[in-house]
Design an enzyme around this catalytic site. Structure first.
Site, PDB file in Angstrom:
ATOM      1  N   LYS A  90       0.864  -1.187   0.000  1.00  0.00           N
ATOM      2  CA  LYS A  90       0.000   0.000   0.000  1.00  0.00           C
ATOM      3  C   LYS A  90       0.891   1.225   0.000  1.00  0.00           C
ATOM      4  O   LYS A  90       1.788   1.346   0.842  1.00  0.00           O
ATOM      5  CB  LYS A  90      -0.890   0.037   1.242  1.00  0.00           C
ATOM      6  CG  LYS A  90      -1.922   1.186   1.184  1.00  0.00           C
ATOM      7  CD  LYS A  90      -3.060   0.844   0.261  1.00  0.00           C
ATOM      8  CE  LYS A  90      -4.014   2.008   0.004  1.00  0.00           C
ATOM      9  NZ  LYS A  90      -3.468   2.981  -0.975  1.00  0.00           N
ATOM     10  N   GLN A 111       7.221   3.695   4.018  1.00  0.00           N
ATOM     11  CA  GLN A 111       5.819   3.263   4.035  1.00  0.00           C
ATOM     12  C   GLN A 111       5.624   1.993   4.850  1.00  0.00           C
ATOM     13  O   GLN A 111       4.564   1.793   5.453  1.00  0.00           O
ATOM     14  CB  GLN A 111       5.349   3.025   2.585  1.00  0.00           C
ATOM     15  CG  GLN A 111       3.849   3.115   2.411  1.00  0.00           C
ATOM     16  CD  GLN A 111       3.347   4.541   2.327  1.00  0.00           C
ATOM     17  OE1 GLN A 111       3.977   5.396   1.708  1.00  0.00           O
ATOM     18  NE2 GLN A 111       2.229   4.818   2.977  1.00  0.00           N
ATOM     19  N   LYS A 126       5.416   1.641  -2.991  1.00  0.00           N
ATOM     20  CA  LYS A 126       5.356   3.001  -3.567  1.00  0.00           C
ATOM     21  C   LYS A 126       5.638   2.901  -5.057  1.00  0.00           C
ATOM     22  O   LYS A 126       6.258   1.956  -5.541  1.00  0.00           O
ATOM     23  CB  LYS A 126       6.404   3.894  -2.905  1.00  0.00           C
ATOM     24  CG  LYS A 126       6.047   5.375  -2.914  1.00  0.00           C
ATOM     25  CD  LYS A 126       5.050   5.716  -1.821  1.00  0.00           C
ATOM     26  CE  LYS A 126       4.770   7.210  -1.753  1.00  0.00           C
ATOM     27  NZ  LYS A 126       4.070   7.565  -0.501  1.00  0.00           N
ATOM     28  N   GLY A 165      -2.581   8.378  -4.223  1.00  0.00           N
ATOM     29  CA  GLY A 165      -1.942   9.620  -4.635  1.00  0.00           C
ATOM     30  C   GLY A 165      -0.708   9.959  -3.835  1.00  0.00           C
ATOM     31  O   GLY A 165      -0.405   9.352  -2.809  1.00  0.00           O
ATOM     32  N   ASP A 166       0.061  10.883  -4.346  1.00  0.00           N
ATOM     33  CA  ASP A 166       1.233  11.467  -3.697  1.00  0.00           C
ATOM     34  C   ASP A 166       1.521  12.752  -4.493  1.00  0.00           C
ATOM     35  O   ASP A 166       0.595  13.298  -5.118  1.00  0.00           O
ATOM     36  CB  ASP A 166       2.419  10.479  -3.690  1.00  0.00           C
ATOM     37  CG  ASP A 166       3.527  10.899  -2.745  1.00  0.00           C
ATOM     38  OD1 ASP A 166       3.482  10.495  -1.566  1.00  0.00           O
ATOM     39  OD2 ASP A 166       4.438  11.635  -3.187  1.00  0.00           O
ATOM     40  N   ASN A 240      -2.162  19.067  -1.627  1.00  0.00           N
ATOM     41  CA  ASN A 240      -3.199  18.381  -0.856  1.00  0.00           C
ATOM     42  C   ASN A 240      -2.898  18.397   0.635  1.00  0.00           C
ATOM     43  O   ASN A 240      -3.753  18.767   1.460  1.00  0.00           O
ATOM     44  CB  ASN A 240      -3.297  16.932  -1.337  1.00  0.00           C
ATOM     45  CG  ASN A 240      -4.200  16.089  -0.466  1.00  0.00           C
ATOM     46  OD1 ASN A 240      -3.722  15.356   0.400  1.00  0.00           O
ATOM     47  ND2 ASN A 240      -5.512  16.239  -0.656  1.00  0.00           N
TER      48      ASN A 240
END
Ligand SMILES: NC(=O)C1=CN([C@@H]2O[C@H](COP(=O)(O)OP(=O)(O)OC[C@H]3O[C@@H](n4cnc5c(N)ncnc54)[C@H](OP(=O)(O)O)[C@@H]3O)[C@@H](O)[C@H]2O)C=CC1
Ligand SMILES: N=C(CCC(=O)O)C(=O)O
Length: 444
Positions: A90, A111, A126, A165-166, A240
């Protein structure tokens, strides 16, 4: 040579050009020395550190697409499936010209422990590409995303690997990626998170990283006799994470006075007008310098320097290594007493060490920005149940998760006599769950 030093040497030798990956690994391993020393014989025999610093899979592929002039363009795509001990991979997808394998591996490594801290069943991964979305038309973004997913779909799935997203990947990009996945596979499944609300997205996912950052900041301040209300806050970035961190900080009574983008930063002594920022960034996809056109009392400064703005609290929400030692010294000199990372690894090691050596409260990104991936996991839960929870339900779960992460981090630091060292606490608490799962699953 200690086991940690041996493994660090191996990481550098086997990945010679990946300096951000080296940096992320070194920070984690250095803080884990107290844990590793207690289990060194078993860890060596199991090659545990060699395995946890070696991705399970690194996938790289060509992404050809046609621009608006009919010219064929070529980019490089990555997906690093780092560790699946506690769940399917993830992690986000980053679109930025600076993306390379080392950047994606540092993000994927972080992560692993971030996802572990959430307490949810998600492993670490990722991905991304060196594609630059800036200045591209919607059609060009779609053409790129469709080509990207044409390759990526071979390696992902709702129970295998779930991207999100990133930097450079928001709702628009997720939509184009999802449409192509569905077309290629015929599957309508929760294979991406951050989806639109009309096709399986979760309420509060857009706000989650920024909100979760401020929830974590609130816990850290309260545990140390301070409060957000009445504080002056500087937040880097204006994407964001930065936008919704600003929103939640303002809701809790802080005065946010500066935001930035890669061209420069705005300082508004009266407090940032978030509606204006959202219009500029989310609607017009413009530059932060446009802010002063509508707010003549504000000041725009080209280039870096946002960390020279006096504040009580700094929230770096842009990109890795954006806050260095000189920035840390400037923050301290101006009275800053707390830093919480919204971005992934935004503080250099020198800056992090300075914060801790000078009694400043510091919460690393893997704990502070985990609200995004945690809410992504909540989106996966909703998709699995074919249900949609209310904003209030998701936000309450998010807040509870962030409080839980703080408690784990605080407890782990105290257990090893490192009270207040939230870097060590986060890495220890994240590491322990992953190691237990790896031990149970054998030599894989
Ligand atoms: N989105 C998520 O769910 C999560 C994101 N994060 C991390 O938060 C950070 C921000 O991500 P997000 O808000 O999603 O991304 P966005 O693309 O929405 O915004 C990124 C912001 O950072 C700025 N920025 C990007 N690269 C640089 C750079 N090299 N120098 C200066 N400024 C830069 C951008 O400015 P410009 O517009 O000029 O490029 C923009 O203001 C990243 O580190 C990301 O990995 C962490 C957890 C979750
Ligand atoms: N970009 C993210 C969010 C990943 C996700 O929501 O799967 C991160 O945690 O860095």
């Amino acid at each position: 040579m200690s086991y940690v030093d041996e493994v660090m040497q191996r990481v550098v030798e086997k990945n010679p050009s990946e300096k951000e990956f080296h940096q992320a690994v070194k920070e984690v391993l250095d803080s884990l020395r107290v844990v590793i020393e207690k289990n060194e014989e078993k860890y060596r025999k199991d090659a545990l550190l060699e395995r946890i610093t070696e991705p399970e899979r690194v996938i790289s592929f060509r992404i050809p697409w046609v621009d608006d002039k009919g010219q064929v363009q070529v980019n490089r795509g990555f997906r690093v499936q780092f560790n699946s001990a506690i769940g399917p991979y993830k992690g986000g997808l980053r679109l930025h010209p600076s993306v390379n394998q080392g950047i994606i591996k540092f993000l994927g490594f972080e992560q692993i422990f971030k996802n572990s801290l959430t307490g949810l069943p998600i492993g670490g991964g990722k991905g991304g590409s060196d594609f630059d979305p800036k200045g591209k038309s919607d059609r060009e973004i779609m053409a790129f995303c469709q080509s990207f997913m044409t390759e990526l779909h071979k390696y992902i799935g709702a129970d295998t690997d779930v991207p999100a997203g990133d930097i450079g990947v928001g709702g628009r990009e997720i939509g184009y990626l999802y449409g192509q996945y569905k077309r290629l596979t015929g599957l309508y499944e929760g294979v991406l998170t951050g989806k639109g609300l009309t096709y399986g997205g979760s309420l509060a996912r857009t706000e989650a990283t920024g909100y979760g950052l401020v929830y974590m900041l609130d816990e850290m301040l309260k545990a140390n006799g301070k409060a957000i209300a009445g504080s002056t806050v500087v937040i880097s970035g204006s994407g964001n994470v930065a936008i919704y961190a600003t929103q939640k900080a303002q809701q809790l009574g802080a005065k946010v006075v500066a935001l930035s983008d890669s061209n420069g930063y705005v300082y508004d002594k009266d407090g940032i007008d978030l509606d204006l920022v959202r219009e500029i960034k989310e609607v017009r996809r413009g530059r932060i310098k446009e802010y002063v056109e509508a707010r003549p009392g504000a000041v725009y400064t080209e280039g870096k320097g946002i960390w020279t703005v006096p504040c009580d609290i700094a929230l770096p929400c842009a990109t890795q290594n954006e806050l260095g030692l000189e920035d840390a010294k400037a923050l301290k000199a101006n009275g800053c007493y707390a830093v919480a990372e919204g971005a992934n690894m935004p503080s250099t090691r020198e800056a992090t060490d300075f914060f801790q050596e000078n009694g400043m409260l510091f919460m690393p990104g893997k704990a502070a920005n985990a609200g995004g991936v945690a809410t992504s996991a909540l989106e996966m839960s909703q998709n699995s149940q074919r249900l949609s929870w209310s904003f209030e339900e998701v936000d309450a779960k998010l807040h509870e998760i962030m409080i839980g992460i703080f408690k784990k981090v605080d407890e782990a630091s105290k257990r090893y006599g490192l009270e207040g060292n939230y870097v060590a606490g986060a890495n220890i608490a994240g590491f322990e769950k992953v190691v237990e799962a790896m031990n149970a699953q054998g030599v894989v």
